[in-house]
Scaffold this active site. Structure first.
Site, short mmCIF file in Angstrom:
data_model
loop_
_atom_site.label_atom_id
_atom_site.label_comp_id
_atom_site.label_asym_id
_atom_site.label_seq_id
_atom_site.Cartn_x
_atom_site.Cartn_y
_atom_site.Cartn_z
N CYS A 13 9.27 2.66 11.31
CA CYS A 13 8.63 1.66 10.64
C CYS A 13 8.99 0.30 10.75
CB CYS A 13 7.97 1.78 9.50
SG CYS A 13 7.41 3.72 9.20
N LEU A 59 0.89 -1.27 0.05
CA LEU A 59 0.03 -0.12 0.11
C LEU A 59 0.99 1.01 0.04
CD1 LEU A 59 -2.21 -1.25 3.02
CD2 LEU A 59 -2.84 -1.27 0.59
N HIS A 88 0.40 8.16 8.77
CA HIS A 88 0.30 7.93 10.15
C HIS A 88 0.89 9.10 11.05
CE1 HIS A 88 0.88 3.42 9.11
NE2 HIS A 88 -0.10 3.34 9.90
N ARG A 131 -3.25 -6.01 5.94
CA ARG A 131 -2.11 -6.14 6.97
C ARG A 131 -2.27 -6.94 8.14
NH1 ARG A 131 1.41 -1.06 7.77
NH2 ARG A 131 2.95 -2.68 8.20
C1 CIR Z 1 1.14 1.08 4.55
O1 CIR Z 1 0.61 1.71 3.81
O2 CIR Z 1 0.64 0.40 5.66
C2 CIR Z 1 2.61 0.45 4.57
N1 CIR Z 1 2.90 0.69 3.15
C3 CIR Z 1 3.57 1.89 5.21
C4 CIR Z 1 3.40 1.53 6.71
C5 CIR Z 1 4.37 2.55 7.19
N2 CIR Z 1 4.48 2.44 8.76
C6 CIR Z 1 4.54 3.22 9.55
O3 CIR Z 1 4.60 4.57 9.32
N3 CIR Z 1 4.46 3.03 10.78
#
Ligand code: CIR
Length: 242
Positions: A237, A5, A151, A72
């Site tokens: 992340c 995503l 986020h 997820r």
């Molecule tokens: C998402 O859209 O969930 C992932 N591509 C990116 C998540 C990033 N995570 C974060 O900032 N903790």
């Protein structure tokens, strides 16, 4: 990874380059004395490098999340056994429709900031606050609706518990419990910083965040995560730290 995503329009990640950047991140953690447990790759779960989102860790307890993106959710089950080997693991609980991505959770000293986003709802935020306050009654929970970024920690993190750094593209629906150093808009991407023991990890390519970081930390470690940024990822992340 490119199948994951993203809200960015920065092109597809170069997976070889991403792997090299990930190795540098792991090496930088080890250089600060952190013991790194590597999880097996999950090729069918392209967002799994962003392992932070699966749990919130505090004082020897891991609270598993319920990610807002249904795609997820299997990542949480994949991470659970590794956490169970290290600490007490709890479910999030709360209403059946509660959702929470740990990317929306910032622990800064006694303050627990939980962003309400497209991924995290109030039921998830309240369930997490309930769990963590049972572990640490002195925590003060702040629920912060926001927009403009994926986020909460894409837009606000802590240089130190009493000093935050922010991306001016985030629109906050509540006040924050500590002052925020706002980066220039062109460097807003670098608002995600990661304290690791005595060091502060920052994204390479932002002179503003580098000079701020030097005011707050004896050691500043710049890292290039260009390929992870393409998928909305950043420094916090890529790991679960305890
Ligand atoms: C998402 O859209 O969930 C992932 N591509 C990116 C998540 C990033 N995570 C974060 O900032 N903790």
């Amino acid at each position: 990874m490119g199948e994951g995503l993203t809200t960015q329009a920065l092109g597809r990640p170069d997976v070889e380059r991403a792997a090299a950047q990930h190795r540098q991140y792991v090496d930088a953690l080890r250089a600060e004395g952190v013991e790194v447990h590597r999880l097996p790759a999950l090729p069918s779960l392209p967002d799994s490098p962003f392992v932070e989102d699966t749990a919130v860790l505090h004082r020897g307890v891991a609270v598993l999340t319920r990610p807002g993106a249904a795609a997820r959710r299997p990542e949480v089950d994949a991470v659970r056994p590794a956490l169970e080997r290290e600490m007490e693991v709890q479910e999030l609980g709360g209403p059946v429709d509660a959702t929470l991505d740990a990317g929306d959770v910032l622990l800064a000293g006694r303050n627990l900031l939980i962003g309400i986003s497209t991924r995290t709802n109030r039921g998830g935020a309240e369930a997490l606050a309930h769990r963590l306050r049972a572990v640490d009654p002195e925590l003060r929970a702040h629920v912060v609706p926001f927009s403009g970024l994926l986020h909460f920690k894409s837009g606000v993190t802590a240089l130190r518990p009493d000093a935050l750094v922010g991306d001016p593209r985030i629109q906050l629906g509540a006040s924050l419990p500590a002052p925020v150093h706002w980066l220039p808009a062109a460097e807003g991407f670098a608002a995600n910083v990661l304290p690791v023991n005595e060091a502060l990890f920052v994204l390479a390519g932002s002179p503003a965040v580098a000079s701020l970081a030097h005011r707050y930390a004896a050691k500043v470690v710049p890292l290039d995560l260009s390929e992870f940024r393409k998928m909305d990822g950043s420094l916090t992340c890529l790991s679960l730290l305890w």
